[in-house]
Every structure is written in structure tokens, then in C-alpha cells.
Write a protein that holds these residues in place. Structure first.
Motif, PDB file in Angstrom:
ATOM      1  N   GLY A 297       0.815  -1.216   0.000  1.00  0.00           N
ATOM      2  CA  GLY A 297       0.000   0.000   0.000  1.00  0.00           C
ATOM      3  C   GLY A 297       0.847   1.264   0.000  1.00  0.00           C
ATOM      4  N   LEU A 298       1.920   1.268   0.766  1.00  0.00           N
ATOM      5  CA  LEU A 298       2.819   2.433   0.796  1.00  0.00           C
ATOM      6  C   LEU A 298       3.426   2.692  -0.585  1.00  0.00           C
ATOM      7  CD1 LEU A 298       4.726   1.697   4.144  1.00  0.00           C
ATOM      8  CD2 LEU A 298       2.855   3.320   3.808  1.00  0.00           C
ATOM      9  N   SER A 299       3.864   1.612  -1.233  1.00  0.00           N
ATOM     10  CA  SER A 299       4.484   1.754  -2.553  1.00  0.00           C
ATOM     11  C   SER A 299       3.477   2.191  -3.612  1.00  0.00           C
ATOM     12  CB  SER A 299       5.149   0.434  -2.964  1.00  0.00           C
ATOM     13  OG  SER A 299       6.241   0.137  -2.115  1.00  0.00           O
ATOM     14  N   ILE A 300       2.229   1.731  -3.489  1.00  0.00           N
ATOM     15  CA  ILE A 300       1.199   2.145  -4.447  1.00  0.00           C
ATOM     16  C   ILE A 300       0.912   3.642  -4.321  1.00  0.00           C
ATOM     17  CG2 ILE A 300      -1.282   1.961  -4.913  1.00  0.00           C
ATOM     18  CD1 ILE A 300      -1.029  -1.037  -4.624  1.00  0.00           C
ATOM     19  N   VAL A 301       0.902   4.144  -3.084  1.00  0.00           N
ATOM     20  CA  VAL A 301       0.701   5.586  -2.889  1.00  0.00           C
ATOM     21  C   VAL A 301       1.745   6.371  -3.670  1.00  0.00           C
ATOM     22  CG1 VAL A 301       0.821   7.460  -1.203  1.00  0.00           C
ATOM     23  CG2 VAL A 301      -0.432   5.390  -0.646  1.00  0.00           C
ATOM     24  N   MET A 302       3.005   5.925  -3.600  1.00  0.00           N
ATOM     25  CA  MET A 302       4.064   6.635  -4.324  1.00  0.00           C
ATOM     26  C   MET A 302       3.961   6.410  -5.826  1.00  0.00           C
ATOM     27  SD  MET A 302       8.226   6.412  -4.015  1.00  0.00           S
ATOM     28  CE  MET A 302       8.342   7.758  -2.844  1.00  0.00           C
ATOM     29  N   ALA A 303       3.761   5.163  -6.244  1.00  0.00           N
ATOM     30  CA  ALA A 303       3.748   4.849  -7.672  1.00  0.00           C
ATOM     31  C   ALA A 303       2.682   5.630  -8.427  1.00  0.00           C
ATOM     32  CB  ALA A 303       3.543   3.347  -7.866  1.00  0.00           C
ATOM     33  N   PHE A 304       1.515   5.800  -7.810  1.00  0.00           N
ATOM     34  CA  PHE A 304       0.411   6.493  -8.479  1.00  0.00           C
ATOM     35  C   PHE A 304       0.223   7.929  -7.992  1.00  0.00           C
ATOM     36  CE2 PHE A 304      -0.493   2.007  -9.113  1.00  0.00           C
ATOM     37  CZ  PHE A 304      -0.848   1.981 -10.453  1.00  0.00           C
ATOM     38  N   LYS A 305       1.188   8.386  -7.192  1.00  0.00           N
ATOM     39  CA  LYS A 305       1.197   9.759  -6.697  1.00  0.00           C
ATOM     40  C   LYS A 305      -0.139  10.124  -6.041  1.00  0.00           C
ATOM     41  CE  LYS A 305       3.559  13.986  -8.089  1.00  0.00           C
ATOM     42  NZ  LYS A 305       4.072  14.798  -9.221  1.00  0.00           N
ATOM     43  N   LEU A 306      -0.595   9.237  -5.157  1.00  0.00           N
ATOM     44  CA  LEU A 306      -1.852   9.461  -4.452  1.00  0.00           C
ATOM     45  C   LEU A 306      -1.639  10.419  -3.285  1.00  0.00           C
ATOM     46  CD1 LEU A 306      -3.149   5.771  -4.239  1.00  0.00           C
ATOM     47  CD2 LEU A 306      -3.640   7.464  -6.017  1.00  0.00           C
ATOM     48  N   ASN A 307      -2.723  11.011  -2.817  1.00  0.00           N
ATOM     49  CA  ASN A 307      -2.627  11.823  -1.607  1.00  0.00           C
ATOM     50  C   ASN A 307      -2.170  10.944  -0.446  1.00  0.00           C
ATOM     51  OD1 ASN A 307      -3.525  14.133  -2.912  1.00  0.00           O
ATOM     52  ND2 ASN A 307      -5.675  13.732  -2.426  1.00  0.00           N
ATOM     53  N   ASP A 308      -1.406  11.538   0.456  1.00  0.00           N
ATOM     54  CA  ASP A 308      -0.806  10.756   1.533  1.00  0.00           C
ATOM     55  C   ASP A 308      -1.854  10.062   2.399  1.00  0.00           C
ATOM     56  OD1 ASP A 308       1.979  10.279   2.336  1.00  0.00           O
ATOM     57  OD2 ASP A 308       1.270  10.919   4.304  1.00  0.00           O
ATOM     58  N   ASN A 309      -3.033  10.658   2.537  1.00  0.00           N
ATOM     59  CA  ASN A 309      -4.049  10.051   3.395  1.00  0.00           C
ATOM     60  C   ASN A 309      -4.843   8.951   2.692  1.00  0.00           C
ATOM     61  OD1 ASN A 309      -5.561  11.549   1.637  1.00  0.00           O
ATOM     62  ND2 ASN A 309      -6.621  12.766   3.190  1.00  0.00           N
ATOM     63  N   ARG A 310      -4.364   8.533   1.508  1.00  0.00           N
ATOM     64  CA  ARG A 310      -5.026   7.444   0.785  1.00  0.00           C
ATOM     65  C   ARG A 310      -4.332   6.104   1.016  1.00  0.00           C
ATOM     66  NH1 ARG A 310      -9.982   9.067   0.197  1.00  0.00           N
ATOM     67  NH2 ARG A 310     -10.179  11.036  -0.917  1.00  0.00           N
ATOM     68  N   ARG A 311      -3.475   6.022   2.037  1.00  0.00           N
ATOM     69  CA  ARG A 311      -2.779   4.770   2.332  1.00  0.00           C
ATOM     70  C   ARG A 311      -3.757   3.619   2.537  1.00  0.00           C
ATOM     71  NH1 ARG A 311      -1.988   1.083   5.811  1.00  0.00           N
ATOM     72  NH2 ARG A 311      -3.520   2.047   7.198  1.00  0.00           N
ATOM     73  N   ARG A 312      -4.857   3.884   3.250  1.00  0.00           N
ATOM     74  CA  ARG A 312      -5.821   2.825   3.539  1.00  0.00           C
ATOM     75  C   ARG A 312      -6.420   2.249   2.260  1.00  0.00           C
ATOM     76  NH1 ARG A 312      -8.780   6.966   7.483  1.00  0.00           N
ATOM     77  NH2 ARG A 312      -8.211   8.190   5.661  1.00  0.00           N
ATOM     78  N   GLU A 313      -6.828   3.137   1.366  1.00  0.00           N
ATOM     79  CA  GLU A 313      -7.425   2.690   0.110  1.00  0.00           C
ATOM     80  C   GLU A 313      -6.386   1.952  -0.751  1.00  0.00           C
ATOM     81  OE1 GLU A 313      -7.673   5.596   1.486  1.00  0.00           O
ATOM     82  OE2 GLU A 313      -9.733   6.359   1.393  1.00  0.00           O
ATOM     83  N   ALA A 314      -5.139   2.456  -0.752  1.00  0.00           N
ATOM     84  CA  ALA A 314      -4.076   1.815  -1.534  1.00  0.00           C
ATOM     85  C   ALA A 314      -3.785   0.412  -1.001  1.00  0.00           C
ATOM     86  CB  ALA A 314      -2.813   2.671  -1.492  1.00  0.00           C
ATOM     87  N   THR A 315      -3.785   0.274   0.325  1.00  0.00           N
ATOM     88  CA  THR A 315      -3.565  -1.034   0.942  1.00  0.00           C
ATOM     89  C   THR A 315      -4.700  -1.980   0.585  1.00  0.00           C
ATOM     90  OG1 THR A 315      -2.424   0.028   2.801  1.00  0.00           O
ATOM     91  CG2 THR A 315      -3.157  -2.233   3.121  1.00  0.00           C
ATOM     92  N   LEU A 316      -5.915  -1.478   0.634  1.00  0.00           N
ATOM     93  CA  LEU A 316      -7.086  -2.290   0.298  1.00  0.00           C
ATOM     94  C   LEU A 316      -6.995  -2.789  -1.144  1.00  0.00           C
ATOM     95  CD1 LEU A 316      -9.693  -3.160   1.773  1.00  0.00           C
ATOM     96  CD2 LEU A 316     -10.839  -1.217   0.679  1.00  0.00           C
ATOM     97  N   ILE A 317      -6.623  -1.910  -2.049  1.00  0.00           N
ATOM     98  CA  ILE A 317      -6.504  -2.281  -3.470  1.00  0.00           C
ATOM     99  C   ILE A 317      -5.431  -3.345  -3.654  1.00  0.00           C
ATOM    100  CG2 ILE A 317      -5.773  -1.435  -5.738  1.00  0.00           C
ATOM    101  CD1 ILE A 317      -7.119   1.247  -4.971  1.00  0.00           C
ATOM    102  N   SER A 318      -4.273  -3.157  -2.994  1.00  0.00           N
ATOM    103  CA  SER A 318      -3.176  -4.110  -3.156  1.00  0.00           C
ATOM    104  C   SER A 318      -3.578  -5.493  -2.674  1.00  0.00           C
ATOM    105  CB  SER A 318      -1.933  -3.624  -2.402  1.00  0.00           C
ATOM    106  OG  SER A 318      -2.135  -3.654  -1.003  1.00  0.00           O
ATOM    107  N   GLY A 319      -4.258  -5.553  -1.531  1.00  0.00           N
ATOM    108  CA  GLY A 319      -4.675  -6.844  -0.993  1.00  0.00           C
ATOM    109  C   GLY A 319      -5.729  -7.527  -1.850  1.00  0.00           C
ATOM    110  N   ILE A 320      -6.711  -6.753  -2.308  1.00  0.00           N
ATOM    111  CA  ILE A 320      -7.757  -7.319  -3.167  1.00  0.00           C
ATOM    112  C   ILE A 320      -7.149  -7.865  -4.448  1.00  0.00           C
ATOM    113  CG2 ILE A 320      -9.774  -6.738  -4.586  1.00  0.00           C
ATOM    114  CD1 ILE A 320     -10.603  -4.780  -2.363  1.00  0.00           C
ATOM    115  N   LEU A 321      -6.193  -7.117  -4.995  1.00  0.00           N
ATOM    116  CA  LEU A 321      -5.518  -7.565  -6.217  1.00  0.00           C
ATOM    117  C   LEU A 321      -4.788  -8.880  -5.972  1.00  0.00           C
ATOM    118  CD1 LEU A 321      -4.887  -6.861  -9.145  1.00  0.00           C
ATOM    119  CD2 LEU A 321      -2.932  -5.521  -8.344  1.00  0.00           C
TER     120      LEU A 321
END
Length: 425
Positions: A297-321
Motif C-alpha cells: 500500500g505504501l508503494s502504491i501511494v508513491m507509484a500512483f502519486k496518491l494523496n498521503d491520506n489514501r494509504r488505507r485505500e491503496a492497501t485495500l486495493i493491493s490486498g484485493i488484487l
């Protein structure tokens, strides 16, 4: 309302403030949870089949010591800077290099292993429940349910991981030791006297031990960014990784010799205690796999240049994938490719440690993320990964080779870390 929000960690790439830092004991449990997994038992089995008991134990333990030293190097960076591993690469690789190369590699690796370990857990749960109740639960159902549970732990962040590990690690230790006792009681000690022809060199055993934790060595900052000091970082890494790593390694070796089965959960199932066997498998996978999703999730936030407070959503996406890829069977065909990624990951550690500890003199004020790409880092990474894979055939050699190459190339393409260090001289 504000209090409930704080229960779910939101920060991804920004520096962790002092008031959110933790004591070393809390993070030591998290580090221990990362080490205890089925592959850790498998390491013991591979060493047991390739050399006598004592050389296997000593070489494997030395491999874990190399892991600890590497994690201390990258972990203290994370503690100093308060940022995760992917962000700590922004000086050695440049912002674009860290975003498009490093974070992508980290995310692919962690998502892949989340899915693979999730599949192993689901299969074990299905087999265990069928042995206990006679009811067959489809593996895809077991894997999906446990995958979601592990994922939700990661979504809530380090606080949830800490709570999980403080309960599960002591419980798992009791189950593991009981499994060893039963193995000795049922199978006796005859297997320990069996001579093993040595087919692996001592240093090969050290390298193999390191390889099983190679990626975690480089991504240690994801968790040590929560430490209060370098001293706490050393304590949490050493007391968290080394004892549990060696205990799991020794159990894998002894169980292989005694029962012909390296996994303590399978031994428990074989001796007629499937509920304990399933519990051991689930706990061991849960404590490790939740950290895979968290780091992804941390790496997805950086890779897609997401807002820092989107860690939760990025983690959720990574796990579902990871769960979906596992359920449709793709990950079973690319497991070898994921294993090869350790050759690509290790040189990243060499570059960032050379930049921080040697070029930047180990001072956080010298760390300056470089705009665009730091070609000294990227070239060192590519060349050293190729050398480690095609010539040396040892993953952790990539760390040393990359650091050496970076220190040469950086003379011609100066890093911002060096420029800051010069100003302070």
C-alpha cells in the motif's frame, strides 16, 4: 469522531511525527511476526536436506545475522527520516526513479507474495477443516475469507499489526514448541542420527538463509520509521528478527530430520491435532502476510502519486488484487519469477545505503530527494542486479556491488546528499 479517525493509520509517505513514535518492544513483535511463516520452516528443510544438522543451523543463523545487519542499515535510515522505504530511495534514485522503478518493484513483489501466502493459508484451512469435521470448504472460499481478514489488519496500520503480533507471537510459540514435543514423542530421535551428505557449501547456506528475507531487509524502514531512536531500531530489529528467525529455522531442520515434514502445522495435523495445526498455519501466515499488504500500500501511494491520506485505500486495493490473482491461479505460474525479484530488490538497498551512510555521512540533514532521476543510482542498480544474477548467483551480493558502483558513479554525477555534506564541512 476525531478519536475514531486516529485508530486507522492514514500517513504514508510523510514523516512520522515524534508523538506517534513507538517503543522498541512494540516494533520487535511486528518484526518477529514478519519472520515466522511457512517459508521460514521451508528454509530449515532445505538446509537439513543439504548438510548435517550443525552446519545447517550455524549457516542459517549466520544468514539471519546478515539479514539483521542489513535491516539495521536501512532501518536506521527509516528511523532518522521517519519515512518508508520507497520514499527513502528518493535521493539515491531520484524522485522519478523512486516512483517509477523502486515503488513499482516493491508493490509487485509484495502483492504477489501476499496472494501466494494467502493461497497456502486457504488450502491449509480447507484441509484442516475437512480433517476435523468432514466438511469440504472450497479453497477459493477459505483463501478469500482469510485474505480479507489479513488485509483488514494491514488497512488499520501498524497499531493493528502491533496488537495482532503481541497476542499471536506468544501463542504461536506455545503451539510450535508443543508441536516439537509431539514430534519427538511420536517419531523419536532416530532421524537425528541419520547422516546427510553435504551438497551445499557453508556459504551457500548463509546465502540461502538471507535470500528468504531479502526483500524485508530492504523494506525495513516501512516499520522502523515509527521508532524513537537508532538505539531502539537496533533493539527492535535484533530482538524481533534474530531469535524468531533462528527458532523457526531450527524447528524446520529438526522436524525435517524427525518427521520428514518441515512445517510444524502439518506435523500437528499428522499426529491427530488438526485444530492446532490449522491455528499454527493461520497465525504464522497472518502475522507475515498483513505486512506484505501494508508495504504494498505504501508503494502504491508513491507509484500512483496518491494523496498521503489514501494509504488505507491503496492497501485495500493491493490486498484485493493479491487475493484475486491468487483465486484465478495466475500467481502459481509466476512464483519463480517473484523469487527472482530478490536479485532486483537487493541492489536497491546497496544504492540507498551508500548514498545515505557514506555520501551523506549518515546525517538526516544531508538527505535531499533529487528531482527527476538519479542516474548514478539507476545505472548502479541495473548493472549490479545483472552481475549478481548472471555471474555471482548470490542475491545479497547485489547490495555490495551496487554500493561499490554507486560510490564510483556518484563522483561523476554528484548526489544532493554530497552537496549538502560539503556545505556543512
Amino acid at each position: 469522531m476525531e478519536k475514531s479517525k486516529k485508530k486507522v493509520e492514514a500517513t504514508a509517505l510523510q514523516e512520522i511525527p515524534a508523538e506517534e513514535r513507538k517503543d522498541w518492544v512494540s516494533l520487535a513483535f511486528v518484526q518477529a511476526g514478519i519472520c515466522v511463516c511457512v517459508p521460514a520452516f521451508l528454509l530449515g528443510a532445505l538446509l537439513a536436506e543439504a548438510m548435517p544438522i550443525w552446519p545447517a543451523i550455524i549457516s542459517g543463523s549466520l544468514g539471519y545475522l546478515v539479514v539483521v545487519l542489513g535491516m539495521i542499515g536501512t532501518g536506521m535510515m527509516g528511523c532518522d527520516l521517519g519515512i518508508p522505504s520507497c520514499a527513502a530511495c528518493e535521493s539515491g534514485f531520484g524522485k522519478k526513479g523512486a516512483r517509477f522503478i523502486v515503488s513499482a518493484i516493491f508493490a509487485i513483489n509484495m502483492i504477489g507474495w501476499f496472494g501466494i501466502q494467502n493461497g497456502v493459508c486457504g488450502e491449509a484451512f480447507t484441509n484442516g477443516m475437512e480433517a476435523m469435521t468432514g466438511v469440504h470448504i472450497p479453497v477459493i472460499v477459505s483463501g478469500t475469507v482469510w485474505g480479507v481478514i489479513m488485509l483488514l489488519t494491514a488497512v488499520f496500520g501498524v497499531n493493528a499489526l502491533e496488537k495482532l503480533d503481541k497476542i499471536s507471537i506468544p501463542l504461536l510459540m506455545v503451539i510450535m514448541l508443543y508441536g516439537m514435543y509431539l514430534a519427538l514423542k511420536v517419531y523419536g530421535t532416530e532421524g537425528l542420527a541419520t547422516e546427510t551428505t553435504q551438497t551445499m557449501t557453508f556459504m551457500g547456506g548463509v546465502a540461502l538463509s538471507f535470500n528468504f528475507t531479502a526483500v524485508g531487509t530492504i523494506t525495513a524502514a516501512d516499520y522502523t520509521r515509527f521508532q524513537k531512536s537508532r538505539k531502539d531500531t537496533v533493539k527492535s530489529v535484533f530482538y524481533g528478527v534474530f531469535p524468531m528467525g533462528v527458532i523457526t529455522l531450527v524447528m524446520g531442520i529438526l522436524l525435517t530430520k524427525l518427521a520428514g515434514e518441515y512445517d510444524v502445522s502439518m506435523v500437528l495435523i499428522d499426529v491427530g491435532l488438526p485444530i492446532l495445526g490449522v491455528a499454527a498455519m493461520v497465525i504464522a501466515t497472518w502475522t507475515t502476510n498483513s505486512t506484505n499488504a501494508y508495504s504494498a500500500g505504501l508503494s502504491i501511494v508513491m507509484a500512483f502519486k496518491l494523496n498521503d491520506n489514501r494509504r488505507r485505500e491503496a492497501t485495500l486495493i493491493s490486498g484485493i488484487l493479491g487475493i484475486v490473482l491468487c483465486d484465478i491461479g495466475i500467481l502459481g505460474h509466476i512464483e519463480d519469477a517473484l523469487s527472482l525479484l530478490s536479485y532486483v530488490v537487493c541492489p536497491i538497498g546497496g544504492v540507498i545505503m551508500a548514498d545515505y551512510w557514506i555520501v551523506g555521512r549518515g546525517k538526516r540533514e544531508n538527505f535531499r530527494p533529487q528531482d527527476n532521476v538519479n542516474w548514478a543510482g539507476v545505472i548502479s542498480w541495473i548493472v549490479s542486479a545483472a552481475i549478481a544474477y548472471f555471474l555471482i548467483h548470490i542475491e545479497f551480493s547485489g547490495i555490495v556491488v551496487a554500493a561499490f558502483l554507486y560510490l564510483i558513479l556518484e563522483k561523476f554525477m554528484p548526489s544532493p546528499s554530497r552537496n549538502m555534506a560539503r556545505r556543512q564541512s
